[in-house]
Write a protein that holds these residues in place. Structure first.
Motif, mmCIF file in Angstrom:
data_model
loop_
_atom_site.group_PDB
_atom_site.id
_atom_site.type_symbol
_atom_site.label_atom_id
_atom_site.label_comp_id
_atom_site.label_asym_id
_atom_site.label_seq_id
_atom_site.Cartn_x
_atom_site.Cartn_y
_atom_site.Cartn_z
ATOM 1 N N ALA A 1 0.831 -1.209 0.000
ATOM 2 C CA ALA A 1 0.000 0.000 0.000
ATOM 3 C C ALA A 1 0.865 1.258 0.000
ATOM 4 N N ARG A 2 1.914 1.266 0.822
ATOM 5 C CA ARG A 2 2.780 2.442 0.897
ATOM 6 C C ARG A 2 3.504 2.665 -0.442
ATOM 7 N N LYS A 3 3.958 1.593 -1.053
ATOM 8 C CA LYS A 3 4.681 1.712 -2.332
ATOM 9 C C LYS A 3 3.768 2.302 -3.414
ATOM 10 N N GLN A 4 2.495 1.918 -3.396
ATOM 11 C CA GLN A 4 1.563 2.348 -4.429
ATOM 12 C C GLN A 4 0.820 3.634 -4.062
ATOM 13 N N GLY A 5 1.148 4.215 -2.919
ATOM 14 C CA GLY A 5 0.438 5.412 -2.484
ATOM 15 C C GLY A 5 -0.999 5.114 -2.115
ATOM 16 N N GLY A 6 -1.244 3.879 -1.637
ATOM 17 C CA GLY A 6 -2.599 3.436 -1.329
ATOM 18 C C GLY A 6 -2.942 3.527 0.139
ATOM 19 N N THR A 7 -3.937 2.731 0.533
ATOM 20 C CA THR A 7 -4.479 2.765 1.892
ATOM 21 C C THR A 7 -4.335 1.392 2.537
ATOM 22 N N PHE A 8 -3.891 1.382 3.781
ATOM 23 C CA PHE A 8 -3.713 0.147 4.554
ATOM 24 C C PHE A 8 -4.762 0.134 5.660
ATOM 25 N N VAL A 9 -5.596 -0.914 5.673
ATOM 26 C CA VAL A 9 -6.735 -1.006 6.583
ATOM 27 C C VAL A 9 -6.483 -2.092 7.631
ATOM 28 N N LEU A 10 -6.825 -1.807 8.880
ATOM 29 C CA LEU A 10 -6.756 -2.820 9.941
ATOM 30 C C LEU A 10 -8.174 -3.251 10.291
ATOM 31 N N ARG A 11 -8.398 -4.570 10.237
ATOM 32 C CA ARG A 11 -9.718 -5.133 10.528
ATOM 33 C C ARG A 11 -9.561 -6.262 11.540
ATOM 34 N N ILE A 12 -10.380 -6.275 12.560
ATOM 35 C CA ILE A 12 -10.344 -7.312 13.576
ATOM 36 C C ILE A 12 -11.474 -8.293 13.297
#
Length: 461
Positions: free
Chosen positions: A29-40
């Protein structure tokens, strides 16, 4: 817009396999300028605990993997899951199954007796021309997904390449339990759809779940994410890492004196590589990372290499930060650092001698309080002649106007010449008297940091 997610189940600690999954999802996500989501993913109500949720959150914070959205909890989305289940029932892609637990156990026993693979026989599945039995009044139904009976599920896995699984191998999986609560495979699908996840990067123990999830997405008319299944991490014996045999919890590594950046660096190298690079920062990792460079083969955890890498990160770390990290360890050992040399200066002298923070704390302690020397060191280095010689050397130290490693070092050669001894016959007794050990960095630098008054007190005491 690239969107990835890390979706652990809170049924225990944060496993290092989970950390690597989070790392690769985060880096992509960081490499592509995207979004990283945390889900429980806490739909397993019997096993999920608040303590495990806290362990996950603490572990993510410790390793420094920052997420852009979340944490989202599946237990807070039950109304949405029920809405989609009704949608599947209405469209004919799901149905009610009234099989009792006893019926299913009998069916399984009969199939095993015939040497068949145990599976639900679809007796409650609606089909053209099929008459279903009357629903029993005493059985709460489950909801099953109507898996296609023919064809295959095919996807181009970003790590493993093309994977094809025949629908005939798949069961009509349960998507809602008798109490109406949704099941894991169903919740994952709805979450990935609602959260617009474009890339599902996870462990290859999920490969068998993927065709089921793809079939549900197709039934919903939802877009399919790109799937990438990461290889397993094995221990040094080539076995799956186990709680009983191996340190697998992030908390274990923190307690063992590992730096979080070293753990991430090493996990990045398990199944991924950039040429011969071994030691790198997370900024470099993000710059270099690609899913194409991830190996589909399992990787072995090499503890010797891991500790070497941790040592490199300790050497590169800021001394003041290292001081903060070992302060708690020193306090637990009753080492009072309030009186004596600056902790950062001591760490700067000794940190190249260690591979982990617990050893670093042990290397620091004698700067603040002399250790009790081993009996064999006393016998070998502190005989009567040696003790008398140390008192003469103490007189020279006391006469120094300037207290520094250089001025102390300047005494060594002429003193040894006058006494007719070699440097070891001065340095070793000096170390034992002042530090209580024979294992120290350059003794002139050690004495300079401990300070003139304390050095003289220890020699003459």
């Amino acid at each position: 817009m690239i969107r990835t997610r890390f979706a652990p189940s809170p049924t225990g600690f944060l496993h290092i396999g989970g950390v690597r999954t989070a790392l690769f999802s985060w880096a992509f996500a960081r490499k592509q300028g995207g979004t990283f989501v945390l889900r429980i993913e806490d739909t397993d109500l019997e096993r999920s605990t608040p303590e495990s949720v806290k362990a996950i959150m603490d572990g993510m914070h410790w390793v420094g993997l920052d997420y852009d959205e979340g944490p989202f909890y599946q237990t807070q989305r039950f109304d949405r899951y029920k809405e989609v289940i009704q949608q599947l029932l209405a469209s004919g892609h799901a149905y009610l199954c009234y099989c009792s637990k006893e019926e299913l156990e009998t069916l399984r026993a009969e199939q095993e007796a015939r040497g068949e693979k145990p599976r639900y026989d679809r007796r409650w599945r609606p089909e053209d021309g099929k008459t279903l039995p009357q629903p029993p009044a005493d059985v709460q139904p489950v909801v099953r997904f109507k898996t296609p009976l023919t064809g295959s599920v095919v996807w181009e896995d970003a790590v493993k390449g093309r994977i094809e699984i025949n629908n005939e191998e798949l069961d009509d999986l349960i998507i809602a339990r008798p109490d109406g609560s949704p099941t894991y495979n169903f919740c994952v699908v709805v979450d990935d759809w609602d959260m617009n996840i474009t890339h599902v990067i996870r462990g290859d123990d999920h490969v068998n779940n993927t065709p089921r999830q793809i079939n549900i997405l197709l039934a919903l008319g939802a877009p399919l994410p790109v799937y990438g299944h990461l290889p397993m991490i094995l221990n040094e014996d080539g076995q799956k890492m186990s709680k009983r045999r191996d340190a697998v919890s992030v908390v274990d590594y923190a307690a063992k004196g590992i730096l979080p950046e070293a753990l991430l660096n090493y996990l990045a190298r398990l199944g991924w590589g950039h040429g011969d690079e071994e030691f790198f920062s997370m900024e470099q990792f993000v710059e270099w990372f690609s899913l194409e460079a991830v190996s589909p083969s399992a990787s072995r955890f090499n503890n010797e290499k891991f500790l070497w890498l941790n040592a490199q990160h300790i050497k590169a770390a800021d001394n003041a930060r290292l001081g903060e990290l070992i302060a708690e360890r020193l306090a637990a050992a009753n080492v009072d650092t309030r009186h004596g040399p600056a902790l950062a200066d001591v760490i700067g002298l000794v940190k190249e001698r260690v591979q982990e923070l617990n050893a670093l704390a042990r290397e620091v302690d004698y700067f603040y309080a002399k250790r009790s020397p081993q009996a064999e060191d006393v016998e070998k280095h502190l005989g009567a002649d040696s003790l008398a010689r140390m008192q003469r050397f103490a007189d020279l130290l006391a006469a120094l106007d300037s207290w520094s490693a250089e001025s102390i070092h300047g005494l060594f050669k002429p003193f040894c010449a006058d006494e007719g001894i070699k440097m070891g016959q001065l340095g070793m007794p000096l170390r034992v008297l002042v530090c209580g050990t024979t294992q120290t960095p350059s003794v002139d630098a050690v004495l300079a940091l401990i300070g003139k008054e304390e050095v003289l007190r220890r020699i003459r005491n």
